[in-house]
Design an enzyme around this catalytic site. Structure first.
Site, PDB file in Angstrom:
ATOM      1  N   SER A 167      -1.261  -3.941  -6.363  1.00  0.00           N
ATOM      2  CA  SER A 167      -0.636  -5.751  -7.043  1.00  0.00           C
ATOM      3  C   SER A 167      -1.595  -6.743  -6.220  1.00  0.00           C
ATOM      4  O   SER A 167      -1.160  -6.581  -5.172  1.00  0.00           O
ATOM      5  CB  SER A 167       0.825  -5.878  -7.828  1.00  0.00           C
ATOM      6  N   GLU A 175      14.039  -5.093  -2.731  1.00  0.00           N
ATOM      7  CA  GLU A 175      13.784  -4.555  -4.416  1.00  0.00           C
ATOM      8  C   GLU A 175      13.938  -4.651  -5.319  1.00  0.00           C
ATOM      9  O   GLU A 175      14.528  -5.967  -6.400  1.00  0.00           O
ATOM     10  CB  GLU A 175      12.402  -4.228  -4.904  1.00  0.00           C
ATOM     11  N   GLY A 219       0.932  -1.381  -0.689  1.00  0.00           N
ATOM     12  CA  GLY A 219      -0.340   0.158   0.189  1.00  0.00           C
ATOM     13  C   GLY A 219       1.032   1.608  -0.445  1.00  0.00           C
ATOM     14  O   GLY A 219       0.952   2.341   0.726  1.00  0.00           O
ATOM     15  N   TYR A 220       1.420   1.623  -1.295  1.00  0.00           N
ATOM     16  CA  TYR A 220       2.055   2.774  -1.005  1.00  0.00           C
ATOM     17  C   TYR A 220       1.042   3.537  -2.638  1.00  0.00           C
ATOM     18  O   TYR A 220       1.042   5.549  -1.686  1.00  0.00           O
ATOM     19  CB  TYR A 220       3.533   2.177  -1.616  1.00  0.00           C
ATOM     20  N   SER A 221       1.039   3.588  -3.164  1.00  0.00           N
ATOM     21  CA  SER A 221       0.830   4.909  -3.880  1.00  0.00           C
ATOM     22  C   SER A 221      -0.665   4.792  -4.060  1.00  0.00           C
ATOM     23  O   SER A 221      -1.782   4.401  -3.725  1.00  0.00           O
ATOM     24  CB  SER A 221       1.385   4.371  -5.754  1.00  0.00           C
TER      25      SER A 221
END
Length: 212
Positions: A70, A153, A36-38
């Site tokens: 995603s 990452e 949960g970033y963007s």
């Protein structure tokens, strides 16, 4: 998302209780995670995120939207960058919090891509309560933890270990003396230039193979 993304963050910055609770499911793949970033107004400029986490006793109350998430429809948990304080520097006041995706107040909406498939989701949070024990590390240090995650990452996707092995194999093959006693490939200037990298601040070429 578990093994490469949030797993190393929990292992490095999480409490013993968090490690015991989450790392087993991450390791054996029985628990799925989403990132949960963007946000609708904070994608490439992630530090501008507005997703809020307000402390209320032993809980945080989460409100906001995460987007382009995603595989959220398959995940059990989501790790979130949340804003817990309004600081002069926008990278400050960000906190790393984990939340179950079946919590009351969480809605996962599909984003159908141009090929008609469902890979991505929009995740809406309305007054979602999570325990303070779901916070990773210190409040306000989430930006630092997110940079640590990003380093893992990028390193993972670069396949550095595999590339070092390939370079070592190339060097070993090129160092062999061919039948008939011709020149070794490793002594050929074109090959050396093709697999070399310039040392910073130097005009001399150095083969990365020599360090494999």
């Amino acid at each position: 998302m578990g093994v490469v993304y949030v797993g190393p963050v929990i292992y490095t910055f999480g409490s013993d209780e968090q490690k015991a609770r989450w790392l087993g499911g991450i390791g054996d793949g029985s628990v799925g995670w989403a990132q949960g970033y963007s946000e609708p107004e904070a994608g490439s400029d992630l530090a501008s995120l507005q997703f809020s986490a307000v402390r209320d006793g032993d809980e945080y109350i989460l409100n906001g939207t995460k987007i382009w998430t995603s595989a959220a429809q398959h995940a059990d948990w989501i790790f979130l960058l949340t804003r817990t304080a309004r600081e002069a520097k926008k990278q400050m006041g960000i906190t790393f919090i984990c939340c179950k995706l079946d919590q009351p107040g969480v809605t996962v909406k599909p984003i159908i891509t141009i090929d008609g498939k469902y890979y991505l989701s929009q995740c809406d949070f309305v007054d979602v309560r999570v325990p303070v024990g779901n916070r990773i590390g210190e409040e306000g240090k989430g930006w630092s933890y997110s940079q640590y995650l990003l380093g893992n990452e990028r390193t993972s996707y670069a396949r550095i270990g595999g590339k070092r092995k390939q370079l070592a194999d190339v060097r070993a093959i090129a160092s062999q003396i061919p039948t008939g006693g011709n020149q070794r490939l490793i002594d050929d200037g074109f090959l050396r230039a093709a697999c070399a990298k310039r040392k910073r601040g130097s005009t001399r070429w150095k083969s990365p193979c020599s360090g494999c």
